[in-house]
Design a protein around this motif. Structure first.
Motif, PDB file in Angstrom:
ATOM      1  N   THR A 232     -25.438 -26.251  34.965  1.00 58.81           N
ATOM      2  CA  THR A 232     -24.149 -25.313  35.377  1.00 58.81           C
ATOM      3  C   THR A 232     -23.390 -25.967  36.610  1.00 58.81           C
ATOM      4  O   THR A 232     -22.269 -26.180  36.859  1.00 58.81           O
ATOM      5  N   LEU A 233     -24.253 -25.831  37.753  1.00 52.13           N
ATOM      6  CA  LEU A 233     -23.916 -25.974  39.238  1.00 52.13           C
ATOM      7  C   LEU A 233     -23.429 -27.504  39.212  1.00 52.13           C
ATOM      8  O   LEU A 233     -22.454 -27.927  40.006  1.00 52.13           O
ATOM      9  N   LEU A 234     -23.919 -28.317  38.540  1.00 55.44           N
ATOM     10  CA  LEU A 234     -23.507 -29.827  38.389  1.00 55.44           C
ATOM     11  C   LEU A 234     -22.326 -30.117  37.606  1.00 55.44           C
ATOM     12  O   LEU A 234     -21.486 -30.512  38.108  1.00 55.44           O
ATOM     13  N   GLN A 235     -22.246 -29.403  36.565  1.00 54.24           N
ATOM     14  CA  GLN A 235     -21.105 -29.444  35.635  1.00 54.24           C
ATOM     15  C   GLN A 235     -19.860 -28.684  36.349  1.00 54.24           C
ATOM     16  O   GLN A 235     -18.765 -29.221  36.071  1.00 54.24           O
ATOM     17  N   ASN A 236     -19.903 -27.636  36.987  1.00 57.83           N
ATOM     18  CA  ASN A 236     -18.696 -26.938  37.702  1.00 57.83           C
ATOM     19  C   ASN A 236     -18.401 -27.579  38.943  1.00 57.83           C
ATOM     20  O   ASN A 236     -17.528 -27.041  39.635  1.00 57.83           O
ATOM     21  N   GLY A 237     -18.901 -28.608  39.521  1.00 54.88           N
ATOM     22  CA  GLY A 237     -18.825 -29.026  40.613  1.00 54.88           C
ATOM     23  C   GLY A 237     -19.107 -28.482  41.822  1.00 54.88           C
ATOM     24  O   GLY A 237     -18.639 -28.685  43.062  1.00 54.88           O
ATOM     25  N   THR A 238     -19.964 -27.583  41.870  1.00 58.44           N
ATOM     26  CA  THR A 238     -20.593 -26.848  42.853  1.00 58.44           C
ATOM     27  C   THR A 238     -21.399 -27.536  43.772  1.00 58.44           C
ATOM     28  O   THR A 238     -21.329 -27.549  45.053  1.00 58.44           O
ATOM     29  N   VAL A 239     -22.258 -28.425  43.253  1.00 52.48           N
ATOM     30  CA  VAL A 239     -23.103 -29.339  43.745  1.00 52.48           C
ATOM     31  C   VAL A 239     -22.955 -30.965  43.492  1.00 52.48           C
ATOM     32  O   VAL A 239     -22.270 -31.207  42.360  1.00 52.48           O
ATOM     33  N   ASP A 240     -23.447 -31.947  44.185  1.00 52.96           N
ATOM     34  CA  ASP A 240     -23.118 -33.172  44.168  1.00 52.96           C
ATOM     35  C   ASP A 240     -24.580 -33.757  43.492  1.00 52.96           C
ATOM     36  O   ASP A 240     -24.388 -34.697  42.890  1.00 52.96           O
ATOM     37  N   MET A 241     -25.610 -33.082  44.192  1.00 56.51           N
ATOM     38  CA  MET A 241     -26.754 -33.524  43.357  1.00 56.51           C
ATOM     39  C   MET A 241     -27.929 -32.324  43.557  1.00 56.51           C
ATOM     40  O   MET A 241     -27.770 -31.562  44.235  1.00 56.51           O
ATOM     41  N   ILE A 242     -28.947 -32.240  42.437  1.00 56.27           N
ATOM     42  CA  ILE A 242     -29.757 -31.378  42.546  1.00 56.27           C
ATOM     43  C   ILE A 242     -31.208 -32.070  42.729  1.00 56.27           C
ATOM     44  O   ILE A 242     -31.671 -32.831  41.890  1.00 56.27           O
ATOM     45  N   LEU A 243     -32.110 -31.713  43.790  1.00 57.12           N
ATOM     46  CA  LEU A 243     -33.554 -31.830  43.896  1.00 57.12           C
ATOM     47  C   LEU A 243     -34.204 -30.515  43.832  1.00 57.12           C
ATOM     48  O   LEU A 243     -34.486 -29.891  44.871  1.00 57.12           O
TER      49      LEU A 243
END
Ligand code: GLU
Length: 279
Positions: free
Chosen positions: A89-100
């Motif tokens: 969700t955070l990637l899809q709604n633009g809250t974050v650019d990447m997740i590690l």
């Protein structure tokens, strides 16, 4: 205020936050909430050795990798907490650019996000108390037990689908919650990636309390989650390859895991896959 009213206020607030997030995402060209020089990265805040918020300082292997990747892309990092169930969700709604965030590359997630990496290979294992009263010594012993189940984690899906169809799953949002439940005797075991479990077991407050079964039964290639269609994959993979080849990866392993965890040398360090690769 009655309950219905409270709920509708909460709903309106949630909608407003959602709108704010969308607006931010649009105004920065869909590149998270960071500015031109900043990259917004989702990490765990409660997993010692991987992603831990220590009074505002974010430590751990994932956090170090994120900072280093960003640095090599000429960017600063802004961290945002991303619990397992929120990552896509955070990637899809633009809250974050990447997740590690101990984030396994898998087919289901590949339908909705893209990946760079992997940058570490872990494996699912089991943590029990030192007394191990239910005598759990491998995944074959999990059925019929009470197990902690973090929402949105593929460790939970594997338990549900494969190893513990008749287990009682105790729902949780984070692995730190699971560790507390194990410590207080509310669950019989916590099963997730070995690197996560080893990080908790090595904490001073838990010394001597837990044991890791130590027989990993899955492959967990940790990827850098990025929004679908992101143009950052190549740059991230180049950074990861350089971090591995110049010895920085090994330094991060030593400084974050010490004696508590050694990545399986037959699977580490991994080679990033091509950016055009589908699973
Ligand atoms: N690596 C697994 C996953 O991505 C389990 C750990 C976690 O949930 O962060 O689902």
């Amino acid at each position: 205020m009655n309950m219905r009213r409270k709920l509708s206020v909460a709903g309106a607030l949630a909608a407003a936050v959602g709108l704010a997030l969308t607006t931010t995402a649009c105004s920065s060209g869909g590149s998270g909430s960071g500015s031109e020089d900043t990259i917004t990265v989702g990490v765990k805040y409660d997993q010692p050795g991987m992603g831990l918020n220590e009074n505002g300082e974010i430590t751990g292997f994932d956090a170090d990798m994120a900072r280093e990747i960003a640095k090599r892309m000429g960017k600063e990092v802004k961290f945002v907490e991303s619990v397992s169930s929120q990552r896509e969700t955070l990637l899809q709604n633009g809250t974050v650019d990447m997740i590690l965030a101990t984030y396994t590359i898998n087919e289901k997630r590949d339908q909705v996000i893209d990946w760079a990496g992997p940058y570490l290979n872990a494996g699912q294992d089991i943590l029990v108390t030192s007394e191990n009263p239910k005598n759990i010594n491998g995944p074959g012993d999990l059925n019929g037990k009470v197990l902690c189940a973090v929402e949105g984690s593929n460790s939970t899906e594997r338990l549900r689908d494969q190893y513990a169809q008749d287990a009682q799953l105790y729902p949780a949002q984070t692995y730190s919650e699971c560790i507390e439940l194990l410590s207080s005797g509310n669950v019989d075991a916590v099963s997730t990636d070995d690197v996560i479990l080893a990080g908790f077991a090595a904490q001073d407050q838990y010394k001597g309390k837990f044991q890791l079964v130590g027989k990993p039964f899955s492959e967990e290639p940790y990827g850098v989650g990025i929004p679908q269609g992101s143009d950052k994959c190549e740059a991230i993979n180049t950074a990861i390859s350089d971090i591995i080849s110049d010895g920085t990866w090994e330094n991060f392993v030593k400084s974050n895991f010490g004696d508590s965890y050694t990545p399986d040398p037959t699977k580490n360090p991994p080679t990033p896959r091509g950016c055009d690769k589908n699973i």
